[in-house]
Write a protein that holds these residues in place. Structure first.
Motif, PDB file in Angstrom:
ATOM      1  N   ASN A 198       0.506  -1.452  -0.005  1.00  0.00           N
ATOM      2  CA  ASN A 198      -0.070   0.154  -0.230  1.00  0.00           C
ATOM      3  C   ASN A 198       0.988   1.128   0.210  1.00  0.00           C
ATOM      4  OD1 ASN A 198      -2.127  -1.152   0.050  1.00  0.00           O
ATOM      5  ND2 ASN A 198      -2.252  -1.596   2.278  1.00  0.00           N
ATOM      6  N   ARG A 199       1.588   1.367   0.018  1.00  0.00           N
ATOM      7  CA  ARG A 199       2.714   2.171  -0.594  1.00  0.00           C
ATOM      8  C   ARG A 199       3.851   2.450  -1.991  1.00  0.00           C
ATOM      9  NH1 ARG A 199       4.860   5.632   3.704  1.00  0.00           N
ATOM     10  NH2 ARG A 199       4.077   4.490   4.658  1.00  0.00           N
ATOM     11  N   ALA A 200       3.296   3.266  -3.152  1.00  0.00           N
ATOM     12  CA  ALA A 200       4.132   3.233  -4.442  1.00  0.00           C
ATOM     13  C   ALA A 200       4.983   3.814  -4.239  1.00  0.00           C
ATOM     14  CB  ALA A 200       2.626   3.754  -5.006  1.00  0.00           C
ATOM     15  N   THR A 201       6.020   3.847  -5.121  1.00  0.00           N
ATOM     16  CA  THR A 201       6.918   4.070  -5.384  1.00  0.00           C
ATOM     17  C   THR A 201       7.367   5.106  -6.564  1.00  0.00           C
ATOM     18  OG1 THR A 201       8.160   2.222  -6.017  1.00  0.00           O
ATOM     19  CG2 THR A 201       8.197   2.392  -3.419  1.00  0.00           C
ATOM     20  N   TYR A 202       8.035   5.725  -6.298  1.00  0.00           N
ATOM     21  CA  TYR A 202       8.818   6.714  -7.964  1.00  0.00           C
ATOM     22  C   TYR A 202       9.272   5.624  -9.567  1.00  0.00           C
ATOM     23  CZ  TYR A 202       9.266  11.105  -5.900  1.00  0.00           C
ATOM     24  OH  TYR A 202       9.104  12.820  -5.170  1.00  0.00           O
ATOM     25  N   PHE A 203       9.586   4.374  -8.949  1.00  0.00           N
ATOM     26  CA  PHE A 203       8.944   3.473 -10.142  1.00  0.00           C
ATOM     27  C   PHE A 203       8.120   2.804 -10.635  1.00  0.00           C
ATOM     28  CE2 PHE A 203      10.147  -1.023 -11.446  1.00  0.00           C
ATOM     29  CZ  PHE A 203      11.746  -0.688 -11.708  1.00  0.00           C
ATOM     30  N   THR A 204       6.995   2.726  -9.140  1.00  0.00           N
ATOM     31  CA  THR A 204       5.642   2.333  -9.832  1.00  0.00           C
ATOM     32  C   THR A 204       5.304   3.524 -10.532  1.00  0.00           C
ATOM     33  OG1 THR A 204       6.158   1.476  -7.850  1.00  0.00           O
ATOM     34  CG2 THR A 204       3.333   2.165  -9.386  1.00  0.00           C
ATOM     35  N   ILE A 205       5.217   4.397 -10.282  1.00  0.00           N
ATOM     36  CA  ILE A 205       4.814   5.829 -11.126  1.00  0.00           C
ATOM     37  C   ILE A 205       6.147   6.188 -12.448  1.00  0.00           C
ATOM     38  CG2 ILE A 205       4.490   8.308 -11.541  1.00  0.00           C
ATOM     39  CD1 ILE A 205       2.771   7.272  -9.209  1.00  0.00           C
ATOM     40  N   LYS A 206       7.172   5.954 -12.923  1.00  0.00           N
ATOM     41  CA  LYS A 206       8.045   5.434 -13.990  1.00  0.00           C
ATOM     42  C   LYS A 206       7.018   4.349 -14.804  1.00  0.00           C
ATOM     43  CE  LYS A 206      11.481   6.615 -12.104  1.00  0.00           C
ATOM     44  NZ  LYS A 206      13.435   6.593 -11.735  1.00  0.00           N
ATOM     45  N   THR A 207       7.254   3.902 -14.350  1.00  0.00           N
ATOM     46  CA  THR A 207       6.531   2.373 -14.791  1.00  0.00           C
ATOM     47  C   THR A 207       5.034   2.502 -15.533  1.00  0.00           C
ATOM     48  OG1 THR A 207       7.874   0.572 -13.710  1.00  0.00           O
ATOM     49  CG2 THR A 207       6.088  -0.350 -15.058  1.00  0.00           C
ATOM     50  N   LEU A 208       4.482   2.993 -14.934  1.00  0.00           N
ATOM     51  CA  LEU A 208       2.754   3.091 -15.736  1.00  0.00           C
ATOM     52  C   LEU A 208       2.784   4.532 -16.099  1.00  0.00           C
ATOM     53  CD1 LEU A 208       0.215   3.042 -12.161  1.00  0.00           C
ATOM     54  CD2 LEU A 208       1.473   0.846 -13.871  1.00  0.00           C
ATOM     55  N   GLU A 209       3.827   5.333 -16.196  1.00  0.00           N
ATOM     56  CA  GLU A 209       4.139   6.182 -17.656  1.00  0.00           C
ATOM     57  C   GLU A 209       4.538   5.971 -18.612  1.00  0.00           C
ATOM     58  OE1 GLU A 209       5.842   9.304 -15.502  1.00  0.00           O
ATOM     59  OE2 GLU A 209       4.657  10.455 -15.485  1.00  0.00           O
ATOM     60  N   LYS A 210       5.350   4.927 -18.266  1.00  0.00           N
ATOM     61  CA  LYS A 210       6.336   4.481 -19.703  1.00  0.00           C
ATOM     62  C   LYS A 210       5.167   2.962 -20.621  1.00  0.00           C
ATOM     63  CE  LYS A 210      10.450   1.136 -20.590  1.00  0.00           C
ATOM     64  NZ  LYS A 210      11.222   0.228 -19.998  1.00  0.00           N
ATOM     65  N   TYR A 211       4.895   2.550 -19.986  1.00  0.00           N
ATOM     66  CA  TYR A 211       3.645   1.490 -20.747  1.00  0.00           C
ATOM     67  C   TYR A 211       2.595   2.061 -20.646  1.00  0.00           C
ATOM     68  CZ  TYR A 211       7.243  -1.600 -20.047  1.00  0.00           C
ATOM     69  OH  TYR A 211       8.801  -2.316 -19.956  1.00  0.00           O
ATOM     70  N   ILE A 212       2.334   3.238 -20.683  1.00  0.00           N
ATOM     71  CA  ILE A 212       0.629   2.989 -20.399  1.00  0.00           C
ATOM     72  C   ILE A 212       0.094   4.741 -20.862  1.00  0.00           C
ATOM     73  CG2 ILE A 212      -1.694   2.899 -19.495  1.00  0.00           C
ATOM     74  CD1 ILE A 212      -0.426   0.261 -17.607  1.00  0.00           C
ATOM     75  N   TYR A 213       0.577   5.693 -20.052  1.00  0.00           N
ATOM     76  CA  TYR A 213       0.658   6.927 -20.946  1.00  0.00           C
ATOM     77  C   TYR A 213       1.361   7.768 -20.271  1.00  0.00           C
ATOM     78  CZ  TYR A 213      -2.236  11.369 -20.958  1.00  0.00           C
ATOM     79  OH  TYR A 213      -2.366  12.348 -21.574  1.00  0.00           O
ATOM     80  N   PRO A 214       2.012   9.101 -20.831  1.00  0.00           N
ATOM     81  CA  PRO A 214       1.568   9.197 -22.316  1.00  0.00           C
ATOM     82  C   PRO A 214       1.035   8.617 -23.781  1.00  0.00           C
ATOM     83  CG  PRO A 214       2.895  10.766 -21.946  1.00  0.00           C
ATOM     84  CD  PRO A 214       3.166   9.815 -20.938  1.00  0.00           C
ATOM     85  N   LYS A 215       1.796   7.845 -23.934  1.00  0.00           N
ATOM     86  CA  LYS A 215       2.617   6.458 -24.870  1.00  0.00           C
ATOM     87  C   LYS A 215       1.356   5.990 -25.633  1.00  0.00           C
ATOM     88  CE  LYS A 215       7.790   7.310 -24.454  1.00  0.00           C
ATOM     89  NZ  LYS A 215       8.623   6.448 -23.523  1.00  0.00           N
ATOM     90  N   GLN A 216       0.567   5.577 -24.230  1.00  0.00           N
ATOM     91  CA  GLN A 216      -0.131   5.550 -25.337  1.00  0.00           C
ATOM     92  C   GLN A 216      -1.856   5.065 -25.456  1.00  0.00           C
ATOM     93  OE1 GLN A 216      -0.005   1.743 -26.258  1.00  0.00           O
ATOM     94  NE2 GLN A 216       1.796   2.027 -25.508  1.00  0.00           N
TER      95      GLN A 216
END
Length: 356
Positions: A198-216
């Motif tokens: 229950n505690r996200a990290t910068y790595f989490t955010i960067k991963t989601l940005e890389k694969y899901i938004y804004p590129k997709q």
């Protein structure tokens, strides 16, 4: 009766009923040790460390995975603490409550274990599971992985994101419950958890940005709403009982009601990325604030018995404004409603409207 005792009795009774005639492997873990302790005494195990987020990939020979919790058991019947996550209510891994487990299916090849407790819940899938797939992609032998072990794949968001992350369907093994899923592999690869529960990290955010938004992006030219209300009226629990009263006031302030489960993951990312104010009852849909732009206002309406800082942590990482409103408990005939349904009384409605 305490929680652990009730849990043990439940597991034992269900196990006996389900496998009365099934072949058993008598199993009781000899002990649970830290990863450092295990690596010192077991030369067949190895670890690949990554500087980013202090993450790693652990490799075990002849390792086993048991149940929908993705419990990893070493060939010498030991549990390694750091790679076996439990939910907050459980003090011990659920395997310790089993007197025996069904014999493992022997699989030849290399398996990556990504399953974990509650792994097919949207929040845990996005925040915990997907970043671990990114860790696997950093490993030298990603292309040689024969199997990927996930929790049951039963929701569109899982299938959508697995396709985005390039996981072939024919390599997926699902573990669907606590009793009849048990596998042994020649080589077992475990990508570490990239954040605490229950505690996200910068790595989490960067991963989601890389694969899901804004590129997709898929909705060029589509109208987006600056103010959105996340409805849980179709969810089985944690509903706002006087939602229509509240929603009527919100719509007068320019809010648009959305049902997040009706959109693809990419569409949800776009909706949240374009919003300026987001209101809703605490639920997995708030995971998508990971895509919000800085200064977006997030108003999280929580049940008194269901307060969790998981979304507060994301707002800290993204530079968002987080406001929590604790709703009024719904008291049914038999006491507090177990579904954590709530209402907002006049003073709390007034406070909400002052924030939007």
């Amino acid at each position: 009766m305490n929680y652990d005792l009730k849990l043990e009795l439940r597991y034992q009774s269900l196990s006996i009923l389900k496998y009365l005639k099934a072949p058993f492997l008598k199993f009781s873990p000899t002990k649970e040790v830290s990863i450092d302790e295990y690596l010192k005494k077991n030369k067949s195990a190895s670890i690949q460390n990554f500087e980013e987020n202090e993450s790693y990939i652990l490799t075990l020979l002849n390792g086993r995975v048991w149940s929908s919790n993705g419990t990893v058991i070493t060939e010498d019947n030991i549990l390694i603490s750091e790679i076996n996550r439990t939910l907050l209510k459980e003090k011990r891994n659920s395997v310790f409550y089993q007197k025996s487990v069904i014999n493992p299916q022997i699989k030849t090849g290399v398996a990556a274990i990504v399953a974990q407790p509650a792994g097919n819940v949207y929040y845990h899938w996005m925040i915990d599971i997907l970043p671990r797939i990114e860790l696997l992609k950093k490993a030298d032998e990603f292309d040689s992985i024969d199997y990927f072990v996930f929790n049951e794949i039963k929701y569109p968001f899982q299938k959508e994101t697995l396709k985005i992350f390039g996981i072939p369907e024919n390599k997926i093994i699902e573990v669907k419950n606590l009793w009849n899923y048990h596998f042994q592999f020649d080589k077992l690869i475990f990508p570490s958890f990239t954040s605490e529960l229950n505690r996200a990290t910068y790595f989490t955010i960067k991963t989601l940005e890389k694969y899901i938004y804004p590129k997709q992006k898929t909705s060029q030219g589509k109208q987006f709403y600056k103010k959105i209300y996340l409805s849980r009226s179709k969810a089985p629990n944690r509903k706002l009982l006087n939602e229509q009263e509240v929603l009527c006031l919100l719509k007068a302030e320019g809010f648009y009601e959305i049902f997040p489960e009706e959109y693809s993951v990419i569409e949800q990312a776009e909706i949240f990325a374009n919003a300026e104010v987001i209101v809703g009852v605490h639920g997995s849909a708030f995971t998508n604030i990971a895509f919000c732009k800085p200064a977006t206002k997030v108003i999280d309406i929580c049940a008194p018995e269901w307060v969790n800082d998981c979304f507060l942590e994301i707002t800290k990482l993204r530079g968002l404004v987080y406001i929590r409103i604790t709703g009024n408990q719904f008291l049914g005939i038999k006491g507090i409603d177990k579904g954590a349904n709530i209402s907002l009384h006049d003073s709390k409605i007034k406070f909400l409207m002052e924030q939007v």
